[in-house]
Design a protein around this motif. Sequence first.
Motif, PDB file in Angstrom:
ATOM      1  N   VAL A  24      15.524  -7.727  11.187  1.00  0.00           N
ATOM      2  CA  VAL A  24      14.929  -6.473  11.273  1.00  0.00           C
ATOM      3  C   VAL A  24      13.727  -6.092  12.040  1.00  0.00           C
ATOM      4  N   PHE A  25      13.440  -5.292  12.611  1.00  0.00           N
ATOM      5  CA  PHE A  25      12.103  -4.813  13.525  1.00  0.00           C
ATOM      6  C   PHE A  25      11.375  -3.546  12.766  1.00  0.00           C
ATOM      7  N   ALA A  26       9.997  -4.201  12.395  1.00  0.00           N
ATOM      8  CA  ALA A  26       9.657  -3.532  11.996  1.00  0.00           C
ATOM      9  C   ALA A  26       8.076  -3.392  12.231  1.00  0.00           C
ATOM     10  N   ILE A  27       6.976  -1.997  11.804  1.00  0.00           N
ATOM     11  CA  ILE A  27       5.891  -1.852  12.015  1.00  0.00           C
ATOM     12  C   ILE A  27       5.226  -2.349  10.843  1.00  0.00           C
ATOM     13  N   VAL A  28       4.347  -3.261  10.798  1.00  0.00           N
ATOM     14  CA  VAL A  28       3.466  -3.887   9.905  1.00  0.00           C
ATOM     15  C   VAL A  28       1.730  -3.830   9.657  1.00  0.00           C
ATOM     16  N   SER A  29       1.420  -3.883   9.188  1.00  0.00           N
ATOM     17  CA  SER A  29       0.299  -4.008   9.538  1.00  0.00           C
ATOM     18  C   SER A  29      -0.713  -5.011  10.166  1.00  0.00           C
ATOM     19  N   ALA A  30      -1.370  -5.092  11.604  1.00  0.00           N
ATOM     20  CA  ALA A  30      -1.958  -6.192  11.395  1.00  0.00           C
ATOM     21  C   ALA A  30      -2.986  -7.186  11.112  1.00  0.00           C
ATOM     22  N   GLU A  31      -3.640  -6.559  10.517  1.00  0.00           N
ATOM     23  CA  GLU A  31      -4.147  -7.545   9.443  1.00  0.00           C
ATOM     24  C   GLU A  31      -3.134  -8.218   8.766  1.00  0.00           C
ATOM     25  N   ILE A  32      -2.147  -7.923   7.779  1.00  0.00           N
ATOM     26  CA  ILE A  32      -1.227  -8.748   7.368  1.00  0.00           C
ATOM     27  C   ILE A  32      -0.322 -10.477   8.022  1.00  0.00           C
ATOM     28  N   ILE A  33      -0.181  -9.978   9.245  1.00  0.00           N
ATOM     29  CA  ILE A  33       0.991 -10.279   9.931  1.00  0.00           C
ATOM     30  C   ILE A  33       0.311 -12.517  10.008  1.00  0.00           C
ATOM     31  N   PRO A  34      -0.954 -12.316  10.392  1.00  0.00           N
ATOM     32  CA  PRO A  34      -1.066 -13.675  10.492  1.00  0.00           C
ATOM     33  C   PRO A  34      -0.817 -14.466   8.890  1.00  0.00           C
ATOM     34  N   LYS A  35      -1.385 -14.194   7.932  1.00  0.00           N
ATOM     35  CA  LYS A  35      -1.511 -14.277   7.053  1.00  0.00           C
ATOM     36  C   LYS A  35      -0.147 -15.121   6.407  1.00  0.00           C
ATOM     37  N   LEU A  36       1.156 -13.462   6.572  1.00  0.00           N
ATOM     38  CA  LEU A  36       2.536 -13.799   6.001  1.00  0.00           C
ATOM     39  C   LEU A  36       2.947 -14.961   7.170  1.00  0.00           C
ATOM     40  N   GLN A  37       2.371 -15.180   8.082  1.00  0.00           N
ATOM     41  CA  GLN A  37       3.489 -15.632   9.187  1.00  0.00           C
ATOM     42  C   GLN A  37       2.757 -17.291   8.966  1.00  0.00           C
ATOM     43  N   LYS A  38       1.975 -17.628   8.353  1.00  0.00           N
ATOM     44  CA  LYS A  38       1.622 -18.971   8.059  1.00  0.00           C
ATOM     45  C   LYS A  38       2.127 -19.223   7.208  1.00  0.00           C
ATOM     46  N   GLU A  39       2.641 -18.353   5.834  1.00  0.00           N
ATOM     47  CA  GLU A  39       3.676 -19.157   5.453  1.00  0.00           C
ATOM     48  C   GLU A  39       4.980 -18.706   5.627  1.00  0.00           C
ATOM     49  N   PHE A  40       5.561 -17.640   6.775  1.00  0.00           N
ATOM     50  CA  PHE A  40       7.067 -17.649   6.760  1.00  0.00           C
ATOM     51  C   PHE A  40       7.128 -17.266   8.400  1.00  0.00           C
ATOM     52  N   PHE A  41       7.179 -18.501   9.216  1.00  0.00           N
ATOM     53  CA  PHE A  41       6.855 -18.392  10.829  1.00  0.00           C
ATOM     54  C   PHE A  41       8.280 -16.929  10.907  1.00  0.00           C
ATOM     55  N   PHE A  42       7.316 -15.773  11.943  1.00  0.00           N
ATOM     56  CA  PHE A  42       8.714 -15.157  12.736  1.00  0.00           C
ATOM     57  C   PHE A  42       7.357 -15.172  13.792  1.00  0.00           C
ATOM     58  N   TYR A  43       7.889 -13.595  14.728  1.00  0.00           N
ATOM     59  CA  TYR A  43       7.547 -13.944  15.593  1.00  0.00           C
ATOM     60  C   TYR A  43       6.824 -11.972  16.234  1.00  0.00           C
ATOM     61  N   MET A  44       5.824 -11.648  16.995  1.00  0.00           N
ATOM     62  CA  MET A  44       5.982  -9.978  16.962  1.00  0.00           C
ATOM     63  C   MET A  44       6.543  -9.673  18.121  1.00  0.00           C
ATOM     64  N   TRP A  45       7.147  -9.474  17.664  1.00  0.00           N
ATOM     65  CA  TRP A  45       8.186  -8.475  18.868  1.00  0.00           C
ATOM     66  C   TRP A  45       7.152  -7.107  20.275  1.00  0.00           C
ATOM     67  N   ASP A  46       6.035  -6.487  19.280  1.00  0.00           N
ATOM     68  CA  ASP A  46       6.143  -5.108  20.042  1.00  0.00           C
ATOM     69  C   ASP A  46       4.385  -5.334  20.134  1.00  0.00           C
ATOM     70  N   GLU A  47       2.756  -6.108  20.547  1.00  0.00           N
ATOM     71  CA  GLU A  47       1.855  -6.863  20.035  1.00  0.00           C
ATOM     72  C   GLU A  47       0.983  -5.187  20.211  1.00  0.00           C
ATOM     73  N   HIS A  48       1.934  -3.981  20.700  1.00  0.00           N
ATOM     74  CA  HIS A  48       0.726  -2.848  21.301  1.00  0.00           C
ATOM     75  C   HIS A  48       1.457  -1.772  19.779  1.00  0.00           C
ATOM     76  N   ARG A  49       1.864  -2.316  19.510  1.00  0.00           N
ATOM     77  CA  ARG A  49       2.151  -1.057  17.984  1.00  0.00           C
ATOM     78  C   ARG A  49       2.723  -1.732  16.527  1.00  0.00           C
ATOM     79  N   SER A  50       2.015  -3.322  16.800  1.00  0.00           N
ATOM     80  CA  SER A  50       1.866  -4.304  15.831  1.00  0.00           C
ATOM     81  C   SER A  50       3.517  -4.368  15.219  1.00  0.00           C
ATOM     82  N   GLU A  51       4.389  -4.354  15.708  1.00  0.00           N
ATOM     83  CA  GLU A  51       6.102  -4.332  15.826  1.00  0.00           C
ATOM     84  C   GLU A  51       6.047  -5.932  15.371  1.00  0.00           C
ATOM     85  N   VAL A  52       7.205  -6.410  14.120  1.00  0.00           N
ATOM     86  CA  VAL A  52       7.436  -8.120  14.213  1.00  0.00           C
ATOM     87  C   VAL A  52       8.942  -7.866  14.436  1.00  0.00           C
TER      88      VAL A  52
END
Lengths: 347, 347, 347, 347
Positions: free
Chosen positions: D292-320
């Motif tokens: 699943v590829f999705a654009i997610v608010s950059a703010e919440i990504i680090p907090k989300l990753q802390k609990e459930f690890f995943f990778y950024m796909w495209d930093e420029h558009r905040s896509e995970v």
Amino acid sequence: MERIIKRGFASDNNSGAHPAVLQAMADANAGHEIAYGDDYFTARAIEKIKEYFGSEIEVFFVFNGTGANVLSLKNITESFNSIICAETSHINEDECGAPEKFTGCKLLPVKTENGKLTIEKIKKHMYGIGFEHHSQPKVISITQVTELGTVYTIEEIRELSNYAHENDMYLHMDGARLSNAAVSLELGFKEFTADAGVDVLSFGLTKNGAVNAEAIIFFDKKLAENFKYYRKQGMQLGSKMRFMAVQFEALLSNDIWKKNAAHANRMAKLLSEKIAEIPQIKITQKVEANGVFAIVSAEIIPKLQKEFFFYMWDEHRSEVRWMTSFDTTEEDIEQFVALIKKLLDLT
Amino acid sequence: MERIIKRGFASDNNSGAHPAVLQAMADANAGHEIAYGDDYFTARAIEKIKEYFGSEIEVFFVFNGTGANVLSLKNITESFNSIICAETSHINEDECGAPEKFTGCKLLPVKTENGKLTIEKIKKHMYGIGFEHHSQPKVISITQVTELGTVYTIEEIRELSNYAHENDMYLHMDGARLSNAAVSLELGFKEFTADAGVDVLSFGLTKNGAVNAEAIIFFDKKLAENFKYYRKQGMQLGSKMRFMAVQFEALLSNDIWKKNAAHANRMAKLLSEKIAEIPQIKITQKVEANGVFAIVSAEIIPKLQKEFFFYMWDEHRSEVRWMTSFDTTEEDIEQFVALIKKLLDLT
Amino acid sequence: MERIIKRGFASDNNSGAHPAVLQAMADANAGHEIAYGDDYFTARAIEKIKEYFGSEIEVFFVFNGTGANVLSLKNITESFNSIICAETSHINEDECGAPEKFTGCKLLPVKTENGKLTIEKIKKHMYGIGFEHHSQPKVISITQVTELGTVYTIEEIRELSNYAHENDMYLHMDGARLSNAAVSLELGFKEFTADAGVDVLSFGLTKNGAVNAEAIIFFDKKLAENFKYYRKQGMQLGSKMRFMAVQFEALLSNDIWKKNAAHANRMAKLLSEKIAEIPQIKITQKVEANGVFAIVSAEIIPKLQKEFFFYMWDEHRSEVRWMTSFDTTEEDIEQFVALIKKLLDLT
Amino acid sequence: MERIIKRGFASDNNSGAHPAVLQAMADANAGHEIAYGDDYFTARAIEKIKEYFGSEIEVFFVFNGTGANVLSLKNITESFNSIICAETSHINEDECGAPEKFTGCKLLPVKTENGKLTIEKIKKHMYGIGFEHHSQPKVISITQVTELGTVYTIEEIRELSNYAHENDMYLHMDGARLSNAAVSLELGFKEFTADAGVDVLSFGLTKNGAVNAEAIIFFDKKLAENFKYYRKQGMQLGSKMRFMAVQFEALLSNDIWKKNAAHANRMAKLLSEKIAEIPQIKITQKVEANGVFAIVSAEIIPKLQKEFFFYMWDEHRSEVRWMTSFDTTEEDIEQFVALIKKLLDLT
């Protein structure tokens, strides 16, 4: 740094170019020609080469002998192959690993007494065929004239090519001094290359009096199918090709190549005859072309080199290599031998 | 095949050599010189080059532009690196994968409008740094004059070199037409290479009137430490080096390089001015050196090529490339334009 | 094809895995771990390895011995280098040219009697230093245990590493059977690797009882700086790394590696003692680890191989190689020797 | 470093192995088997694979996906070829230049919206055919499931293979997630590979639940003629092959592969459905397999990753990128979505 000018015995590529070569370059210097070999002069030069080697060949000009050897080998190998060659061969000793780098192949160096491969020596490397852990032998590469100044006979070449073909291998010949061999054997180029079973030839005329004239000749056109891409990818495709092409035409016309090679060979013979009279010096290889190998007292070597530059061949046994060239004169030989005698207190 | 002689607009390497070049080769053709670059003429040529580029450089002669580019890049990369270049660059489009084959690196082609890289365009490739799954960017390679006939300003080069160095990368310049750029910019070679932060330069004079004169110049001597081995292993070490060296000296003496480049540039300008008067033809790039790019009716192209050979640049949009050379004449331009007009029924 | 099951003497990698290895893999199989080595188990395994080799090392897991050797060599060479090794070495004989293909280097095979390099033998290849036509020696690569079942003493290794370092070269050790050497020498791993001057080690436990456990250990961390990129580009970076890592931890815990190696060595010793009593068979190498080399009547070999699989070493002299493993039993030896005796009509 | 255990959405190779895989490895662990693939288990595994792909294939096991891709490509190219692939493809983005290094070829990356190549996009690279200055296109390489989680239809594959074959090219498929594609398409493996014109397949089961199970399948046996040498020279020949082979057999038996893939796909579908209800998140690609590829608010990504690890796909558009696996549970999805909602203040 001062200009040397004085002729020595270091190498036949320390000499300049035959005047006919420079004249041909000047003559070709008018107007435009399509670059990269699709031009009038290249077509003419290839026709001239075909007069010597037959019409069923493919010819490609490259920049230097290393390029000719490496690209020849690349074209007839896969990276998992091995290439059997004399330990003293140029591809093994003097190309800084260019064959390994560009082909990915393993070189299997064979110890020889006189620079020549024999089937018996090759056979020791012929195992592990079909065994994926082992590099698969695919090419026998010989040098004609060898790096030790000796010359393969037509029968020796034929034996090697037969053996290669029986074993699904190719015979490559490094002909950086092919002219000297032809004169030595008193044979036409075709007789001891194409007709003797050579598959791919590095044909060099640089040492014969060109500025830089090196070609790869495929005796089976099918082998050359993809070669143009390898030449380009191998950084050996020249743009103003006409200037390389006319050098071939110049030297292969009016028997200039033959006169040059015959002269160089004769000078080596003369040198060796005079050296043979000096008991302190031992000639170590048959003098069949334009090189003389000899064991000389280590003491006199630096003094000798100061006047007539040449290279050590084997420091351990104080063996030197003396090369003659198309421009070596009898006076050069006489002065050189006189100096040797003087240094040995023989005069 | 017939000899062409007639000058066209295909490429500046379809021209022959400037007479001074052939004269210099003839003048160097006496006696013996040590082969492979350890000779009087090579030393002199390097001194001449240092007059232009400063003394703190290392210079190596190679055979052709592809060799110069590929070996430059090999010397400053590891195989896991990537090289950022314009999509239209010679290293990307016209070297048959030689950079990938010899360096093992990935090329990162960047789409441009005018052949010029910009930091903004480069930045899109600057990610994954330190991430082992990703090829690590190490070189920005630019061409000066670009393949689209445009010229980087000194400020543009400086920006790129600063960016490169800030990111622990090198700036390589393919200077196959460096002379045309110098004339266009009205700058000395050093000002827009070494002084603008270029690390390694492919410096070509073949298109300027040499037979074949290509050099690699390292502006930081430390970068050149191992280069001699790469040159040899890369099959680009010439034996009779004097004949390459004197071509540099000849063209760099008496401002011949500058006259040749200025003339070629002027001819392109003249051609573009005359073409600009033809409403059916659209010039697609700024004419800053010796190339003119234009969209021309597909119908007339074959007829035009028959008289004056040149290459298509982009078949899809019927775009052609017309290159002028040091030997292009005003008459060539006039006749060419006249023919265009005639084919377009404008006369 | 039928399942073999029966143990032979072909190779220690014909054996399966020690039960502790499979148990460790099962134990690691819960939940998610970051792939490619940035995980808990890999960190633990590296800590375990450091207990043996010291903390100032860098460790990288790879898939197989060829990968370990080739990437070790790639990391410490430039393409113009040469690598000195025994003619019988795995890198020279059994890797299908992988070292040449991936490093671009030349291998310089040295003839030995017992698989061991000596300075005297190496010296013959130490010439042409600084001469660009010649591949530059950069690595001495030795195998411990050698491919002939012999073991370098700590003094022999120290001599070679001193010689290497004096000549600005590295010492690489192929330790596919390092455990067998440690047991044979009665030394810890560190003593005859890091402490003896080895720079880079291929450390293999696959033959010791792993499924596949191979590592590259750099004893100078600086040497490892770029290695992660070479591992990835060399196709040797595993994703579910935890399953490789735990194999190391399992074998290096509770002295399993040592028990396995000691047992294998003891079985080879036992076999050799029993064979020594058979006058028709000549043991050709010292039995210092887990291999026995012997000249056996060609007639009985196929019959023997039918019951207990093993490989010919040298067809020409009817020399066989018998390898013992961690799972070889005394009964295996007894039955094997009994069969030999029967086939030789000794019973 | 602590053990993670907790499942995240980083990659399907962060998961462990299916229990059947480890059981199969344990079951194979008795007695001796010939190493390097000439064994009972490898033969069985190949038979099992033929049940799915047909009998007229050649199968080779390798260590990892990069190895599978690179050696596939090496086997069907010459170094002067180019390989057309999506810009986002694993071979282009995530193999650190391994394809270029080992094949010598140029990669031609194509920009796509959804990871899929089309003929129209490919055609832009189809020029310069037969022109030696230009790398010659020889392979179209597609990924199934693509790196963007989309799946080629059988018609799309057929179109590409037809185009490839009409242009004397090959179609390579990187099938690192082939099982997920088969489930998504509701087709057998053979239908959308061999039957759709794929020439060479990288078939990976590691992400499906193996420890490491990767194979290269040639659908034309002639293509595989020399492959065994490339595998060895490419450092991808495993010794204790049985342990790789049984993983294939285990997963391809009892439909485990299908259940695993179906589950992973279902979990991605579930995740995407729940995400679709969150207006602040934009799903960017069709969810056709297990990503699943999705654009997610950059703010919440680090907090989300802390609990459930995943990778950024495209930093420029905040896509995970969120990947599901065979062991992802519905609870994982629910907890993950709940956390997202909480971080977005939606609860």
